[in-house]
Design a protein around this motif. Structure first.
Motif, PDB file in Angstrom:
ATOM      1  N   ALA A 355      -0.384   3.829 -15.369  1.00  0.00           N
ATOM      2  CA  ALA A 355      -1.527   4.692 -15.068  1.00  0.00           C
ATOM      3  C   ALA A 355      -2.568   4.579 -16.169  1.00  0.00           C
ATOM      4  O   ALA A 355      -2.242   4.348 -17.343  1.00  0.00           O
ATOM      5  N   ALA A 356      -3.837   4.741 -15.795  1.00  0.00           N
ATOM      6  CA  ALA A 356      -4.922   4.645 -16.763  1.00  0.00           C
ATOM      7  C   ALA A 356      -4.881   5.819 -17.733  1.00  0.00           C
ATOM      8  O   ALA A 356      -4.637   6.962 -17.330  1.00  0.00           O
ATOM      9  N   VAL A 357      -5.125   5.525 -18.996  1.00  0.00           N
ATOM     10  CA  VAL A 357      -5.208   6.586 -19.998  1.00  0.00           C
ATOM     11  C   VAL A 357      -6.637   7.106 -20.128  1.00  0.00           C
ATOM     12  O   VAL A 357      -6.853   8.235 -20.572  1.00  0.00           O
ATOM     13  N   ARG A 358      -7.597   6.291 -19.735  1.00  0.00           N
ATOM     14  CA  ARG A 358      -9.004   6.690 -19.695  1.00  0.00           C
ATOM     15  C   ARG A 358      -9.617   6.030 -18.465  1.00  0.00           C
ATOM     16  O   ARG A 358      -9.223   4.944 -18.073  1.00  0.00           O
ATOM     17  N   GLY A 359     -10.604   6.686 -17.855  1.00  0.00           N
ATOM     18  CA  GLY A 359     -11.178   6.136 -16.643  1.00  0.00           C
ATOM     19  C   GLY A 359     -10.239   6.302 -15.461  1.00  0.00           C
ATOM     20  O   GLY A 359      -9.267   7.064 -15.502  1.00  0.00           O
ATOM     21  N   VAL A 360     -10.534   5.595 -14.384  1.00  0.00           N
ATOM     22  CA  VAL A 360      -9.772   5.732 -13.138  1.00  0.00           C
ATOM     23  C   VAL A 360      -9.335   4.380 -12.583  1.00  0.00           C
ATOM     24  O   VAL A 360      -8.152   4.161 -12.323  1.00  0.00           O
ATOM     25  N   TYR A 361     -10.273   3.442 -12.412  1.00  0.00           N
ATOM     26  CA  TYR A 361     -10.029   2.226 -11.634  1.00  0.00           C
ATOM     27  C   TYR A 361      -9.855   1.007 -12.541  1.00  0.00           C
ATOM     28  O   TYR A 361     -10.686   0.736 -13.408  1.00  0.00           O
ATOM     29  N   SER A 362      -8.752   0.268 -12.305  1.00  0.00           N
ATOM     30  CA  SER A 362      -8.493  -0.993 -12.995  1.00  0.00           C
ATOM     31  C   SER A 362      -8.518  -2.119 -11.972  1.00  0.00           C
ATOM     32  O   SER A 362      -8.214  -1.913 -10.788  1.00  0.00           O
ATOM     33  N   TYR A 363      -8.858  -3.329 -12.434  1.00  0.00           N
ATOM     34  CA  TYR A 363      -9.008  -4.481 -11.544  1.00  0.00           C
ATOM     35  C   TYR A 363      -8.140  -5.626 -12.033  1.00  0.00           C
ATOM     36  O   TYR A 363      -8.270  -6.065 -13.178  1.00  0.00           O
ATOM     37  N   LEU A 364      -7.244  -6.090 -11.145  1.00  0.00           N
ATOM     38  CA  LEU A 364      -6.344  -7.194 -11.444  1.00  0.00           C
ATOM     39  C   LEU A 364      -6.831  -8.426 -10.707  1.00  0.00           C
ATOM     40  O   LEU A 364      -6.829  -8.470  -9.470  1.00  0.00           O
ATOM     41  N   ALA A 365      -7.293  -9.411 -11.474  1.00  0.00           N
ATOM     42  CA  ALA A 365      -7.796 -10.661 -10.910  1.00  0.00           C
ATOM     43  C   ALA A 365      -6.809 -11.773 -11.193  1.00  0.00           C
ATOM     44  O   ALA A 365      -6.161 -11.803 -12.245  1.00  0.00           O
ATOM     45  N   VAL A 366      -6.679 -12.700 -10.252  1.00  0.00           N
ATOM     46  CA  VAL A 366      -5.804 -13.865 -10.375  1.00  0.00           C
ATOM     47  C   VAL A 366      -6.673 -15.110 -10.289  1.00  0.00           C
ATOM     48  O   VAL A 366      -7.556 -15.199  -9.416  1.00  0.00           O
ATOM     49  N   ARG A 367      -6.432 -16.060 -11.189  1.00  0.00           N
ATOM     50  CA  ARG A 367      -7.250 -17.266 -11.186  1.00  0.00           C
ATOM     51  C   ARG A 367      -7.147 -17.963  -9.833  1.00  0.00           C
ATOM     52  O   ARG A 367      -6.057 -18.234  -9.326  1.00  0.00           O
ATOM     53  N   LEU A 418     -14.342   4.354 -21.818  1.00  0.00           N
ATOM     54  CA  LEU A 418     -14.368   5.204 -20.630  1.00  0.00           C
ATOM     55  C   LEU A 418     -13.869   6.597 -20.971  1.00  0.00           C
ATOM     56  O   LEU A 418     -13.222   6.818 -21.995  1.00  0.00           O
ATOM     57  N   ALA A 419     -14.161   7.541 -20.071  1.00  0.00           N
ATOM     58  CA  ALA A 419     -13.862   8.947 -20.330  1.00  0.00           C
ATOM     59  C   ALA A 419     -12.425   9.288 -19.970  1.00  0.00           C
ATOM     60  O   ALA A 419     -11.854   8.728 -19.032  1.00  0.00           O
ATOM     61  N   ALA A 420     -11.843  10.218 -20.726  1.00  0.00           N
ATOM     62  CA  ALA A 420     -10.577  10.845 -20.360  1.00  0.00           C
ATOM     63  C   ALA A 420     -10.892  12.085 -19.527  1.00  0.00           C
ATOM     64  O   ALA A 420     -12.056  12.441 -19.304  1.00  0.00           O
ATOM     65  N   SER A 421      -9.828  12.759 -19.071  1.00  0.00           N
ATOM     66  CA  SER A 421     -10.014  13.848 -18.109  1.00  0.00           C
ATOM     67  C   SER A 421     -10.755  15.050 -18.682  1.00  0.00           C
ATOM     68  O   SER A 421     -11.244  15.885 -17.921  1.00  0.00           O
ATOM     69  N   ASP A 422     -10.826  15.180 -20.010  1.00  0.00           N
ATOM     70  CA  ASP A 422     -11.526  16.337 -20.580  1.00  0.00           C
ATOM     71  C   ASP A 422     -12.762  15.920 -21.367  1.00  0.00           C
ATOM     72  O   ASP A 422     -13.298  16.709 -22.148  1.00  0.00           O
ATOM     73  N   LEU A 520     -23.779   3.260 -12.881  1.00  0.00           N
ATOM     74  CA  LEU A 520     -22.933   3.472 -11.703  1.00  0.00           C
ATOM     75  C   LEU A 520     -21.456   3.270 -12.026  1.00  0.00           C
ATOM     76  O   LEU A 520     -20.599   4.024 -11.556  1.00  0.00           O
ATOM     77  N   GLY A 521     -21.134   2.250 -12.818  1.00  0.00           N
ATOM     78  CA  GLY A 521     -19.747   2.028 -13.190  1.00  0.00           C
ATOM     79  C   GLY A 521     -19.193   3.167 -14.018  1.00  0.00           C
ATOM     80  O   GLY A 521     -18.051   3.604 -13.837  1.00  0.00           O
ATOM     81  N   ARG A 522     -20.004   3.674 -14.942  1.00  0.00           N
ATOM     82  CA  ARG A 522     -19.582   4.811 -15.771  1.00  0.00           C
ATOM     83  C   ARG A 522     -19.295   6.034 -14.901  1.00  0.00           C
ATOM     84  O   ARG A 522     -18.318   6.762 -15.117  1.00  0.00           O
ATOM     85  N   ALA A 523     -20.153   6.258 -13.894  1.00  0.00           N
ATOM     86  CA  ALA A 523     -19.923   7.388 -12.987  1.00  0.00           C
ATOM     87  C   ALA A 523     -18.636   7.205 -12.200  1.00  0.00           C
ATOM     88  O   ALA A 523     -17.836   8.138 -12.051  1.00  0.00           O
ATOM     89  N   ALA A 524     -18.411   5.993 -11.666  1.00  0.00           N
ATOM     90  CA  ALA A 524     -17.223   5.738 -10.860  1.00  0.00           C
ATOM     91  C   ALA A 524     -15.944   5.960 -11.651  1.00  0.00           C
ATOM     92  O   ALA A 524     -14.918   6.358 -11.094  1.00  0.00           O
ATOM     93  N   GLN A 525     -15.999   5.732 -12.966  1.00  0.00           N
ATOM     94  CA  GLN A 525     -14.800   5.831 -13.798  1.00  0.00           C
ATOM     95  C   GLN A 525     -14.576   7.232 -14.361  1.00  0.00           C
ATOM     96  O   GLN A 525     -13.647   7.435 -15.147  1.00  0.00           O
ATOM     97  N   ALA A 526     -15.391   8.224 -13.960  1.00  0.00           N
ATOM     98  CA  ALA A 526     -15.188   9.601 -14.437  1.00  0.00           C
ATOM     99  C   ALA A 526     -13.999  10.227 -13.703  1.00  0.00           C
ATOM    100  O   ALA A 526     -14.046  10.411 -12.489  1.00  0.00           O
ATOM    101  N   PRO A 527     -12.918  10.572 -14.406  1.00  0.00           N
ATOM    102  CA  PRO A 527     -11.726  11.088 -13.729  1.00  0.00           C
ATOM    103  C   PRO A 527     -11.873  12.570 -13.397  1.00  0.00           C
ATOM    104  O   PRO A 527     -12.744  13.268 -13.943  1.00  0.00           O
ATOM    105  N   PRO A 528     -11.050  13.083 -12.483  1.00  0.00           N
ATOM    106  CA  PRO A 528     -11.052  14.527 -12.221  1.00  0.00           C
ATOM    107  C   PRO A 528     -10.853  15.306 -13.520  1.00  0.00           C
ATOM    108  O   PRO A 528     -10.012  14.955 -14.341  1.00  0.00           O
TER     109      PRO A 528
END
Length: 537
Positions: A355-367, A418-422, A520-528
């Protein structure tokens, strides 16, 4: 007459005198786009013109001022009949608002001949002009979180049919078995601009379901909802298949959120389809850059942990976005994999994403990129529209493509923290297009207080709450108009909704401002639980 209103830093909202003028401009732009235009989204009194970053706005305005076009469907336009069982839960309330009986509401609704003025909100959702003026009623004060697929509804001067289960604020009169949206058809949208529509009353069968009438689709055969997850191709603990010749990723287990996402499907407004794509587009590009993929290659978007996958063949991967723990397991041995750096996964090894410790969304890319069937040109899952590959399930096997753009790059500069929940998150906002709907005190409160990201947030939007809610200066309804990513729409309850990747294409509540493209990315990564502060720019 045209009025040009700012809508973030890459769009302009063109306000016109009436629906006919908006339809005419939209049809003109469909036939001959202005230079730099990405898409055009018509509304009841407006056309939202989405622009590329390099577009010359002065030239765009000059071009738009010269436009003319047709306003009505041709005499030989196709007429579509839509069967309706009139038993909607708002039927009695509409009768009370209009001073009619429920039977009179049904009679007037079914007597009209409608024209598809424009599409929006969701794929296959058509705004039908021609509603009897006696039935013009406002939207609900607070939208429902779920309206069932096939619901026939009215709001303002329009009628419409919800193509799939979704949130919405229109008043429900009935339901139809006819599929508004079906990707198996040559034309996925049943109702398209320029068509005429008639509603035909149907009597429910003895069980309260739909009668089968002519060649209509029975309710049980309608596949446009998209709520059901695809059947898994395997199961955790099952005997592993023989390694295929080409490398693949095998999903062992998933958490609450694991989707395939790329950069989306822009330019599909004519079908009522919003762009969708990765919540944090910068993080997707970053993960793909690490492994030498094109920036928009499909990757796994994950949140809240729980993703576990197995390599079948030798793979090169990278994970970017919200920081997570990465554990490689081979037999009984474990070792840590680096975050924000490319790494190798050998045949048979498993990767566990925490689970993410900061932010919300992680992206796993494969070559090479993850291969999936494209829907309207994209492998992105749109959760509001129900488009794209189904959410990942245990046992799914994802082939690896050959879309390689360059060498593996381990030297990218660190991403923004990125931001944590508080934590407090600052976002730049371009005022408008409807900031004039709010009193100066409300605009001051918008910027002078913390807005807490609530647990009801998702890929459609961040639902915010604050101590001082935003009071409108104007009463009444805002006619439906196009929306953009980052738009801060304010329902009558005064709590802003920050639209994100899977937003509706159109909306009916005023937008006080739009988050800048850079944030926009910063907003998307703001956790509850995170606190957002806005700054007008």
């Amino acid at each position: 007459m045209m009025r040009f209103l700012p809508c973030g830093d890459d769009a302009v909202l063109v306000e016109l005198s009436d629906l006919e003028a908006a339809v005419a401009l939209a049809r003109s732009l469909a036939a001959r786009p202005v230079p730099g235009m990405v898409d055009a989204v018509p509304g009841a009194r407006t056309v939202l013109v989405q622009l590329a970053p390099h577009a010359d706005r002065d030239a765009v305005r000059g071009d738009l001022l010269t436009r003319t076009g047709s306003t009505h469907a041709p005499d030989d336009a196709e007429t579509v009949e839509v069967g309706v069982v009139y038993d909607g839960e708002d039927l009695d309330e509409v009768a009370a608002l209009t001073g009619l009986t429920p039977a009179e509401v049904v009679e007037r609704h079914a007597a009209a001949v409608y024209e598809v003025a424009f599409t929006g909100f969701a794929p296959g959702f058509a705004y039908l002009a021609g509603l009897d003026p006696a039935l013009h009623v406002p939207r609900l004060g607070t939208p429902r979180r779920r309206i069932p697929a096939g619901a026939v509804a009215i709001a303002g001067e329009f009628s419409g049919v919800y193509p799939r289960s979704s949130p919405g604020g229109w008043r429900l009169l009935g339901r139809t078995p006819d599929a508004m949206w079906d990707l198996d058809r040559a034309q996925p949208a049943l109702l398209r601009p320029g068509m005429r529509v008639r509603f035909v009353p149907l009597a429910p069968d003895d069980a309260g379901g739909f009668p089968v009438r002519g060649d209509r689709v029975a309710a049980g055969d309608v596949h446009h909802n998209g709520d059901e997850a695809a059947a898994p191709t395997g199961a955790p603990g099952a005997e592993a298949p023989e390694p295929p010749r080409a490398p693949v990723v095998e999903i062992v287990s998933v958490g609450p959120h694991a989707l395939l996402e790329d950069l989306g499907r822009p330019g599909r407004a004519d079908l009522g389809v919003a762009p969708s794509g990765a919540m944090d587009r910068g993080a997707l590009r970053r993960a793909n850059g690490f492994v030498g993929n094109p920036a928009g290659a499909a990757a796994i978007e994950t949140a809240l942990g729980g993703l576990r996958l197995r390599a079948r063949g030798h793979l090169t991967l990278a994970v970017a976005g919200a920081p997570v723990s990465l554990t490689i397991i081979r037999s009984d041995e474990e070792r840590e994999a680096p975050f924000d750096v490319p790494f190798a996964l050998s045949d048979g090894e498993e990767l566990v994403v925490g689970a993410a410790v900061r932010g919300v969304y992680s992206y796993l890319a494969v070559r090479g990129g993850l291969e999936a069937a494209a829907v309207l040109g994209s492998a992105s899952r749109d959760v509001l529209a129900g488009l794209g590959p189904e959410p990942l399930t245990a046992g799914a096997v994802l082939p690896i493509g050959s879309r390689i753009a360059g060498a593996v790059d381990p030297w990218a500069a660190p991403g923004d923290p990125l931001a944590a929940s508080d934590d407090e998150v600052w976002l730049d906002v371009v005022p408008g297009p409807r900031d004039d709907w709010f009193a100066p005190a409300a605009l001051a409160a918008f910027c002078d207080q913390d807005w807490v990201v609530t647990a009801r947030s998702n890929r459609v939007g961040l639902r915010l709450d604050g101590a001082q809610l935003l009071e409108r200066l104007r009463d009444g309804e805002l006619p439906s108009e196009g929306t953009v990513g980052g738009a801060l729409q304010v329902p009558p309850d005064g709590r802003p909704i920050l639209f994100t990747a899977d937003r509706p294409l159109t909306g009916g509540y005023p937008v006080v401002g739009v988050v800048t493209r850079a944030h926009l990315g910063r907003a998307a990564q703001a956790p509850p639980g995170a606190r957002i502060r806005f700054r007008f720019v």
